[in-house]
Design a protein around this motif. Structure first.
Motif, PDB file in Angstrom:
ATOM      1  N   ALA A   1       0.758  -1.254  -0.053  1.00 40.20           N
ATOM      2  CA  ALA A   1      -0.096   0.174  -0.038  1.00 40.20           C
ATOM      3  C   ALA A   1       0.887   1.114   0.122  1.00 40.20           C
ATOM      4  O   ALA A   1       2.027   1.130   0.351  1.00 40.20           O
ATOM      5  N   HIS A   2       0.502   2.409  -0.433  1.00 38.47           N
ATOM      6  CA  HIS A   2       1.141   3.654  -0.067  1.00 38.47           C
ATOM      7  C   HIS A   2       0.274   4.927   0.212  1.00 38.47           C
ATOM      8  O   HIS A   2      -0.981   5.080   0.122  1.00 38.47           O
ATOM      9  N   CYS A   3       1.131   5.800   0.617  1.00 35.59           N
ATOM     10  CA  CYS A   3       0.543   7.057   1.063  1.00 35.59           C
ATOM     11  C   CYS A   3       1.022   8.310   0.421  1.00 35.59           C
ATOM     12  O   CYS A   3       2.290   8.052  -0.413  1.00 35.59           O
ATOM     13  N   ILE A   4       0.700   9.400   0.257  1.00 36.66           N
ATOM     14  CA  ILE A   4       1.424  10.511  -0.379  1.00 36.66           C
ATOM     15  C   ILE A   4       1.861  11.471   0.575  1.00 36.66           C
ATOM     16  O   ILE A   4       1.060  11.912   1.522  1.00 36.66           O
ATOM     17  N   TYR A   5       3.144  11.901   0.436  1.00 34.73           N
ATOM     18  CA  TYR A   5       3.726  12.815   1.452  1.00 34.73           C
ATOM     19  C   TYR A   5       4.527  13.842   0.388  1.00 34.73           C
ATOM     20  O   TYR A   5       5.623  13.572  -0.009  1.00 34.73           O
ATOM     21  N   GLY A   6       4.061  15.141   0.172  1.00 31.61           N
ATOM     22  CA  GLY A   6       4.450  16.072  -0.414  1.00 31.61           C
ATOM     23  C   GLY A   6       4.127  15.675  -1.956  1.00 31.61           C
ATOM     24  O   GLY A   6       2.804  15.452  -2.120  1.00 31.61           O
ATOM     25  N   ASP A   7       4.924  15.483  -2.724  1.00 34.73           N
ATOM     26  CA  ASP A   7       4.587  14.973  -3.976  1.00 34.73           C
ATOM     27  C   ASP A   7       5.333  13.570  -4.332  1.00 34.73           C
ATOM     28  O   ASP A   7       5.359  13.009  -5.395  1.00 34.73           O
ATOM     29  N   LYS A   8       5.577  12.687  -3.176  1.00 31.08           N
ATOM     30  CA  LYS A   8       6.194  11.490  -3.319  1.00 31.08           C
ATOM     31  C   LYS A   8       5.139  10.439  -2.840  1.00 31.08           C
ATOM     32  O   LYS A   8       4.443  10.652  -1.917  1.00 31.08           O
ATOM     33  N   GLU A   9       5.341   9.358  -3.654  1.00 32.81           N
ATOM     34  CA  GLU A   9       4.485   8.087  -3.039  1.00 32.81           C
ATOM     35  C   GLU A   9       5.259   7.336  -2.088  1.00 32.81           C
ATOM     36  O   GLU A   9       6.453   6.851  -2.576  1.00 32.81           O
ATOM     37  N   ILE A  10       4.812   7.158  -0.950  1.00 35.08           N
ATOM     38  CA  ILE A  10       5.582   6.360  -0.093  1.00 35.08           C
ATOM     39  C   ILE A  10       4.890   4.904   0.405  1.00 35.08           C
ATOM     40  O   ILE A  10       3.756   4.762   0.742  1.00 35.08           O
ATOM     41  N   LYS A  11       5.714   3.787   0.144  1.00 33.44           N
ATOM     42  CA  LYS A  11       5.261   2.613   0.531  1.00 33.44           C
ATOM     43  C   LYS A  11       5.122   2.459   2.065  1.00 33.44           C
ATOM     44  O   LYS A  11       5.999   2.735   2.814  1.00 33.44           O
ATOM     45  N   VAL A  12       4.070   1.754   2.389  1.00 36.00           N
ATOM     46  CA  VAL A  12       3.558   1.395   3.721  1.00 36.00           C
ATOM     47  C   VAL A  12       3.357  -0.074   3.786  1.00 36.00           C
ATOM     48  O   VAL A  12       2.598  -0.553   3.203  1.00 36.00           O
ATOM     49  N   TRP A  13       4.263  -0.808   4.761  1.00 36.21           N
ATOM     50  CA  TRP A  13       4.296  -2.221   4.632  1.00 36.21           C
ATOM     51  C   TRP A  13       3.551  -2.584   5.848  1.00 36.21           C
ATOM     52  O   TRP A  13       3.079  -4.000   5.942  1.00 36.21           O
ATOM     53  N   GLU A  14       3.674  -2.143   6.926  1.00 35.00           N
ATOM     54  CA  GLU A  14       3.152  -2.655   8.184  1.00 35.00           C
ATOM     55  C   GLU A  14       2.632  -1.445   9.209  1.00 35.00           C
ATOM     56  O   GLU A  14       3.076  -0.335   9.155  1.00 35.00           O
ATOM     57  N   VAL A  15       1.471  -1.835   9.578  1.00 36.02           N
ATOM     58  CA  VAL A  15       0.871  -0.768  10.541  1.00 36.02           C
ATOM     59  C   VAL A  15       0.279  -1.526  11.974  1.00 36.02           C
ATOM     60  O   VAL A  15       0.226  -2.740  11.721  1.00 36.02           O
ATOM     61  N   GLU A  16      -0.088  -0.861  12.930  1.00 39.64           N
ATOM     62  CA  GLU A  16      -0.772  -1.181  14.141  1.00 39.64           C
ATOM     63  C   GLU A  16      -1.746  -0.347  14.372  1.00 39.64           C
ATOM     64  O   GLU A  16      -1.631   1.073  14.399  1.00 39.64           O
ATOM     65  N   LEU A  17      -2.761  -0.806  15.095  1.00 39.23           N
ATOM     66  CA  LEU A  17      -3.969   0.290  15.739  1.00 39.23           C
ATOM     67  C   LEU A  17      -3.340   0.910  16.758  1.00 39.23           C
ATOM     68  O   LEU A  17      -2.363   0.583  17.497  1.00 39.23           O
ATOM     69  N   SER A  18      -3.681   2.290  16.953  1.00 45.83           N
ATOM     70  CA  SER A  18      -3.420   3.074  18.083  1.00 45.83           C
ATOM     71  C   SER A  18      -4.668   3.853  18.548  1.00 45.83           C
ATOM     72  O   SER A  18      -5.706   3.618  18.069  1.00 45.83           O
ATOM     73  N   THR A  19      -4.179   4.836  19.470  1.00 44.85           N
ATOM     74  CA  THR A  19      -5.461   5.448  19.945  1.00 44.85           C
ATOM     75  C   THR A  19      -5.356   6.855  19.787  1.00 44.85           C
ATOM     76  O   THR A  19      -4.214   7.586  19.860  1.00 44.85           O
ATOM     77  N   CYS A  20      -6.708   7.534  19.871  1.00 48.43           N
ATOM     78  CA  CYS A  20      -6.318   8.885  19.878  1.00 48.43           C
ATOM     79  C   CYS A  20      -7.787   9.661  20.106  1.00 48.43           C
ATOM     80  O   CYS A  20      -9.060   9.216  19.316  1.00 48.43           O
ATOM     81  N   ASP A  21      -7.903  10.446  21.227  1.00 47.12           N
ATOM     82  CA  ASP A  21      -9.290  11.230  21.661  1.00 47.12           C
ATOM     83  C   ASP A  21      -9.445  12.489  20.995  1.00 47.12           C
ATOM     84  O   ASP A  21     -10.469  13.076  21.399  1.00 47.12           O
ATOM     85  N   LEU A  22      -8.730  12.831  20.235  1.00 53.54           N
ATOM     86  CA  LEU A  22      -8.639  14.291  19.846  1.00 53.54           C
ATOM     87  C   LEU A  22      -9.536  14.140  18.349  1.00 53.54           C
ATOM     88  O   LEU A  22      -9.262  14.386  17.315  1.00 53.54           O
ATOM     89  N   ASN A  23     -10.886  14.075  18.431  1.00 58.30           N
ATOM     90  CA  ASN A  23     -11.648  14.159  17.548  1.00 58.30           C
ATOM     91  C   ASN A  23     -11.795  15.538  16.573  1.00 58.30           C
ATOM     92  O   ASN A  23     -12.375  15.377  15.644  1.00 58.30           O
ATOM     93  N   ASN A  24     -11.175  16.707  17.038  1.00 63.09           N
ATOM     94  CA  ASN A  24     -11.324  17.807  16.370  1.00 63.09           C
ATOM     95  C   ASN A  24      -9.896  17.966  15.417  1.00 63.09           C
ATOM     96  O   ASN A  24      -9.698  18.793  14.642  1.00 63.09           O
ATOM     97  N   PHE A  25      -8.990  16.960  15.337  1.00 67.35           N
ATOM     98  CA  PHE A  25      -8.058  16.785  14.516  1.00 67.35           C
ATOM     99  C   PHE A  25      -8.477  15.896  13.326  1.00 67.35           C
ATOM    100  O   PHE A  25      -9.064  15.246  13.261  1.00 67.35           O
ATOM    101  N   GLU A  26      -7.637  16.619  11.888  1.00 68.24           N
ATOM    102  CA  GLU A  26      -8.177  16.181  10.768  1.00 68.24           C
ATOM    103  C   GLU A  26      -7.417  14.809  10.450  1.00 68.24           C
ATOM    104  O   GLU A  26      -6.085  14.597  10.900  1.00 68.24           O
ATOM    105  N   PRO A  27      -7.904  13.868   9.607  1.00 66.38           N
ATOM    106  CA  PRO A  27      -7.282  12.771   9.436  1.00 66.38           C
ATOM    107  C   PRO A  27      -6.034  13.174   8.312  1.00 66.38           C
ATOM    108  O   PRO A  27      -6.026  13.952   7.591  1.00 66.38           O
ATOM    109  N   GLY A  28      -5.062  12.326   8.715  1.00 62.63           N
ATOM    110  CA  GLY A  28      -3.795  12.416   7.781  1.00 62.63           C
ATOM    111  C   GLY A  28      -2.648  13.173   8.907  1.00 62.63           C
ATOM    112  O   GLY A  28      -1.621  13.498   8.291  1.00 62.63           O
ATOM    113  N   LYS A  29      -3.196  13.633   9.858  1.00 59.21           N
ATOM    114  CA  LYS A  29      -2.005  14.511  10.675  1.00 59.21           C
ATOM    115  C   LYS A  29      -1.274  13.860  11.436  1.00 59.21           C
ATOM    116  O   LYS A  29      -1.669  12.846  12.028  1.00 59.21           O
ATOM    117  N   VAL A  30       0.033  14.040  11.452  1.00 59.08           N
ATOM    118  CA  VAL A  30       1.025  13.290  12.029  1.00 59.08           C
ATOM    119  C   VAL A  30       0.987  13.671  13.736  1.00 59.08           C
ATOM    120  O   VAL A  30       0.951  14.926  14.144  1.00 59.08           O
TER     121      VAL A  30
END
Length: 293
Positions: free
Chosen positions: A229-258
């Protein structure tokens, strides 16, 4: 029972080696020298040379050279396990017992392209392996044998591939004697069921507006031996091979924010929580507060 074997992927290699181990009479092998299509490509000529089995390289399974070569061997049946193009009528009708094909799904449900990938991406809880007699349609012929396997949330492409192999080897040991003794039965498929389409590049794009679980399924479904799978950062396509579920209670933060960097692990906001990118091809780790598309 004389068998011609057609294949060009790792699964083909496993099944051909098992047939040889079971003392099946494999009289010919058709394979490819190379492939730009299959990430799990295997050239079966190496096995053929070891066991002195005649083999043919072909780019077109339906051309006259291939048809002539098959006819010359006078086999009873063709096993086609791991070939990316459809066999046409002239090939399907050569051998008296026809062509035995394979599909890693519980057909008539989920015929078509990329079944292991789609089953994981869509979050299915089960799939299976089906051996069937090929006809002019795609995965529509009479079923010889079918076996289910479970899909867990932790499964990725490699573990599903292994489940497919384990199932299929067990099935081969079961139905091969039946084929040899002509004591098998054929189960006609009904006309119901769906057909999965070919994936496009955009199907591998991580959209952080998805739920965290959906992103996990996407990344795991496209992990090795597939293209990732891949995501886009700047103008580059970056491959992502492994992920894990995490937690966040900040519902007012936009998706994609580091949200956080933990060593080289990148915690990113999703639609419902957060995801941790644990294995990826980022050359420069994005800063907290940056956005990944």
């Amino acid at each position: 029972m004389k068998i011609i074997f057609i294949g060009s992927v790792y699964f083909s290699k496993v099944m051909l080696e098992k047939l040889i181990d079971l003392k099946a009479n494999v009289v010919g092998v058709i394979t490819k020298k190379n492939s730009d299509f299959n990430s799990d490509f295997v050239d079966l000529s190496t096995i053929s040379r070891v066991y002195n089995i005649p083999f043919l390289y072909t780019k077109n399974i339906n051309n006259q050279e291939t048809i002539y070569w098959i006819k010359k061997l006078k086999s009873d049946i063709i096993f086609c396990f791991g070939w990316s193009s459809l066999l046409k009528k002239d090939v399907l009708q050569i051998c008296p017992m026809g062509v035995l094909g394979f599909h890693p799904a519980l057909i008539p449900e989920n015929r078509g392209r990329h079944p292991l990938i789609w089953s994981k991406i869509l979050g299915l809880e089960k799939s299976g392996t089906t051996f069937f007699f090929m006809d002019k349609g795609a995965d529509t012929g009479d079923i010889l044998d079918q076996k289910e396997f479970k899909i867990s949330f932790q499964d990725d492409a490699a573990s599903l591939y292994e489940k497919m192999i384990v199932n299929s080897v067990d099935q081969l040991k079961f139905f091969l004697p039946k084929l040899i003794s002509n004591s098998y039965s054929r189960i006609k498929q009904n006309k119901l069921g769906n057909t999965w389409r070919k994936r496009d590049q955009i199907d591998g794009l991580i959209d952080f507006r998805m739920t965290s679980e959906s992103i996990c399924n996407l990344v795991r479904g496209l992990s090795k031996p597939y293209f990732g799978a891949h995501c886009i950062y700047g103008d580059k396509e970056i491959k992502v091979w492994e992920v894990e579920l995490s937690t966040c209670d900040l519902n007012n933060f936009e998706p994609g924010k580091v949200l956080e960097i933990i060593n080289d692990n990148i915690k990113v906001k999703t639609s419902d929580s957060a995801i941790l990118l644990t294995k990826h091809n980022f050359e420069t780790i994005p800063s907290v507060g940056k956005y990944i598309k």
